[in-house]
Design an enzyme around this catalytic site. Structure first.
Site, PDB file in Angstrom:
ATOM      1  N   THR A 266       9.517   3.819   5.331  1.00  0.00           N
ATOM      2  CA  THR A 266      10.316   4.906   4.761  1.00  0.00           C
ATOM      3  C   THR A 266      10.848   5.833   5.863  1.00  0.00           C
ATOM      4  OG1 THR A 266       8.969   4.846   2.773  1.00  0.00           O
ATOM      5  CG2 THR A 266      10.214   6.853   3.144  1.00  0.00           C
TER       6      THR A 266
ATOM      7  N   HIS B 198      13.805   4.301   7.435  1.00  0.00           N
ATOM      8  CA  HIS B 198      15.019   4.475   6.620  1.00  0.00           C
ATOM      9  C   HIS B 198      15.591   5.878   6.813  1.00  0.00           C
ATOM     10  CE1 HIS B 198      13.953   0.758   4.947  1.00  0.00           C
ATOM     11  NE2 HIS B 198      13.198   1.160   3.952  1.00  0.00           N
TER      12      HIS B 198
ATOM     13  N   HIS C 134       4.608  10.915   6.460  1.00  0.00           N
ATOM     14  CA  HIS C 134       3.656  11.171   5.367  1.00  0.00           C
ATOM     15  C   HIS C 134       2.293  10.512   5.570  1.00  0.00           C
ATOM     16  CE1 HIS C 134       5.991   7.564   4.325  1.00  0.00           C
ATOM     17  NE2 HIS C 134       4.835   7.096   3.900  1.00  0.00           N
ATOM     18  N   GLU C 135       2.182   9.570   6.505  1.00  0.00           N
ATOM     19  CA  GLU C 135       0.890   8.896   6.708  1.00  0.00           C
ATOM     20  C   GLU C 135       0.138   9.654   7.794  1.00  0.00           C
ATOM     21  OE1 GLU C 135       1.825   4.800   7.510  1.00  0.00           O
ATOM     22  OE2 GLU C 135       2.858   4.563   5.607  1.00  0.00           O
TER      23      GLU C 135
ATOM     24  N   CYS D 230       4.437   9.544 -11.909  1.00  0.00           N
ATOM     25  CA  CYS D 230       4.783  10.847 -12.498  1.00  0.00           C
ATOM     26  C   CYS D 230       6.299  11.029 -12.517  1.00  0.00           C
ATOM     27  CB  CYS D 230       4.135  11.952 -11.665  1.00  0.00           C
ATOM     28  SG  CYS D 230       4.715  13.607 -12.083  1.00  0.00           S
TER      29      CYS D 230
ATOM     30  N   ILE E 102       1.991  -3.931   5.634  1.00  0.00           N
ATOM     31  CA  ILE E 102       1.307  -3.976   4.327  1.00  0.00           C
ATOM     32  C   ILE E 102       0.965  -5.412   3.951  1.00  0.00           C
ATOM     33  CG2 ILE E 102       1.458  -3.361   1.874  1.00  0.00           C
ATOM     34  CD1 ILE E 102       3.067  -0.922   2.643  1.00  0.00           C
TER      35      ILE E 102
ATOM     36  N   GLY F  79       7.677  -5.512  -1.903  1.00  0.00           N
ATOM     37  CA  GLY F  79       8.851  -5.450  -1.023  1.00  0.00           C
ATOM     38  C   GLY F  79      10.037  -4.859  -1.767  1.00  0.00           C
TER      39      GLY F  79
ATOM     40  N   ILE G 289       4.717  -2.782  -7.888  1.00  0.00           N
ATOM     41  CA  ILE G 289       3.744  -1.966  -7.154  1.00  0.00           C
ATOM     42  C   ILE G 289       4.444  -0.793  -6.484  1.00  0.00           C
ATOM     43  CG2 ILE G 289       2.007  -1.948  -5.309  1.00  0.00           C
ATOM     44  CD1 ILE G 289       1.305  -3.748  -7.719  1.00  0.00           C
TER      45      ILE G 289
HETATM   46 ZN   LIG Z   1       3.605  13.940 -14.071  1.00  0.00          ZN
HETATM   47 ZN   LIG Z   2       4.262   5.063   3.864  1.00  0.00          ZN
END
Ligand SMILES: [Zn+2]
Ligand SMILES: [Zn+2]
Length: 362
Positions: free
Chosen positions: A47, A50, A71-72, A115, A187, A279, A303
């Protein structure tokens, strides 16, 4: 501890174009229900590539610019909000990157990871390629203090791999099953290690080109057979089906985002088998659903993210095993200072790296 200055370094996507800048910005302020985390190690995800490359996905998806991305992470809590009860100063944490509202239909029906009002760390709000970042208490996953920080920083994608292998509770287990993992990016590699740890019989791994680095890593993860999709071409399905007494694999994990690999994944799947799709495909494409899926009575799982927080407990359990932990550590091929973020991105784009992690050296 936090430096006295109110400013910090961060990698900021400042413009809607290729690249990013290291900028001196205000330190994040936390709300009552958030914690402030000092970054120890951050890891680079697809990500982030990108976002850096500013491809079509990023152009469509990124609403908030400027934004600190990444974010990791593994870090240490240095401040907690007034209402925080479950996290303490000094806790070593990683971040569940899906920040949810806990009030929508999905959240209230045990599907928080999708969510409706989700914000993603480093995409919709400021992320972790910085000295510090703010994180809701709920999203702070407390690590074993002895867990290697680089390994701790890649638990989020490891969670993706675990969710692909075990998409829900009560899915049939892998003991004695044959599995194909299509795509040997980080992954995919993690998924191979997870399948072997869970007792899979044969794991077949495919890599896109003649990618030596990734094929070697696939072997290191315990894949029984590693195939180059390019070299095998149309023979790939037959090679794998023949190696399973003509039955095909029980489980296929599509980790490449390549339409051809997806077609092959269905073709090599035993009738009644299951397939997980992780993917991301660049654009829509044609697929013969009758033969691929319906007449094969296949079960298909999409996923995204990790189940909150079942997957994290599974990740913790797996990482408690030394052999598994060493395998996962081996996926990290490069450690660079944060100031070399551009170099890190180039390395990933060259596909000659496993995971690339960044240390907060500015
Ligand atoms: Zn929610
Ligand atoms: Zn990630």
């Amino acid at each position: 501890m936090a430096s006295k200055s109110d400013r910090m370094n961060a990698v900021v996507k400042t413009k809607r174009q290729l690249g990013a800048e290291i900028v001196n910005v205000n330190r994040p302020r936390i709300t009552d229900r958030e914690v402030l985390v000092q970054v120890e190690v951050a890891s680079v995800c697809g990500t982030d590539v990108h976002i850096w490359d500013w491809n079509e996905w990023a152009q469509r998806r990124m609403k908030k610019i400027p934004v600190i991305f990444g974010h990791e992470v593994a870090g240490t809590v240095i401040e907690v909000g007034k209402s925080v009860t479950s996290v303490r100063i000094g806790d070593r944490v990683s971040a569940e990157t899906h920040i949810v509202d806990n009030t929508c239909y999905q959240c209230k029906t045990d599907r928080k990871h999708v969510c409706k009002n989700m914000e993603i760390l480093g995409v919709d709000r400021d992320g972790v390629f910085a000295e510090q970042f703010a994180l809701p208490e709920e999203n702070a996953w407390i690590n074993d203090p002895h867990l290697d920080l680089s390994v701790a920083s890649i638990q989020e994608p490891l969670g993706n791999a675990v969710q692909a292998v075990l998409p829900k509770d009560h899915v049939e287990d892998l003991a004695g099953k044959n599995v194909a993992v299509l795509g040997a990016g980080p992954i995919g590699l993690m998924a191979i290690a997870v399948c072997k740890e869970l007792g899979a019989d044969k794991v077949f791994a495919t890599a896109g080109g003649f990618n030596k680095v990734r094929m070697e890593l696939a072997k290191r993860m315990g894949a029984d057979v590693v195939l180059s999709a390019k070299e095998e071409g149309n023979r790939l399905v037959k090679t794998i089906v023949d190696a399973t007494n003509g039955n095909g694999v029980d489980v296929a994990l599509e980790m490449s985002g390549d339409p051809n690999a997806l077609r092959q994944a269905f073709e090599m799947l035993t009738p009644g088998g299951r397939i997980s799709l992780l993917g991301i495909f660049e654009k829509p494409f044609e697929l013969d659903l009758n033969n691929a899926l319906i007449f094969r009575s296949a079960t298909v799982y999409g996923i995204t993210g990790r189940r909150m927080f079942e997957t994290w407990y599974q990740v913790r359990g797996l990482l408690a095993k030394p052999d598994f932990r060493e395998k996962i550590a081996a996926i990290i091929t490069h450690k660079l200072p944060m100031r070399d973020i551009g170099k890190a991105l180039d390395l990933i784009n060259s596909k000659q790296a496993g995971k690339v992690v960044l240390e907060p050296k500015w």
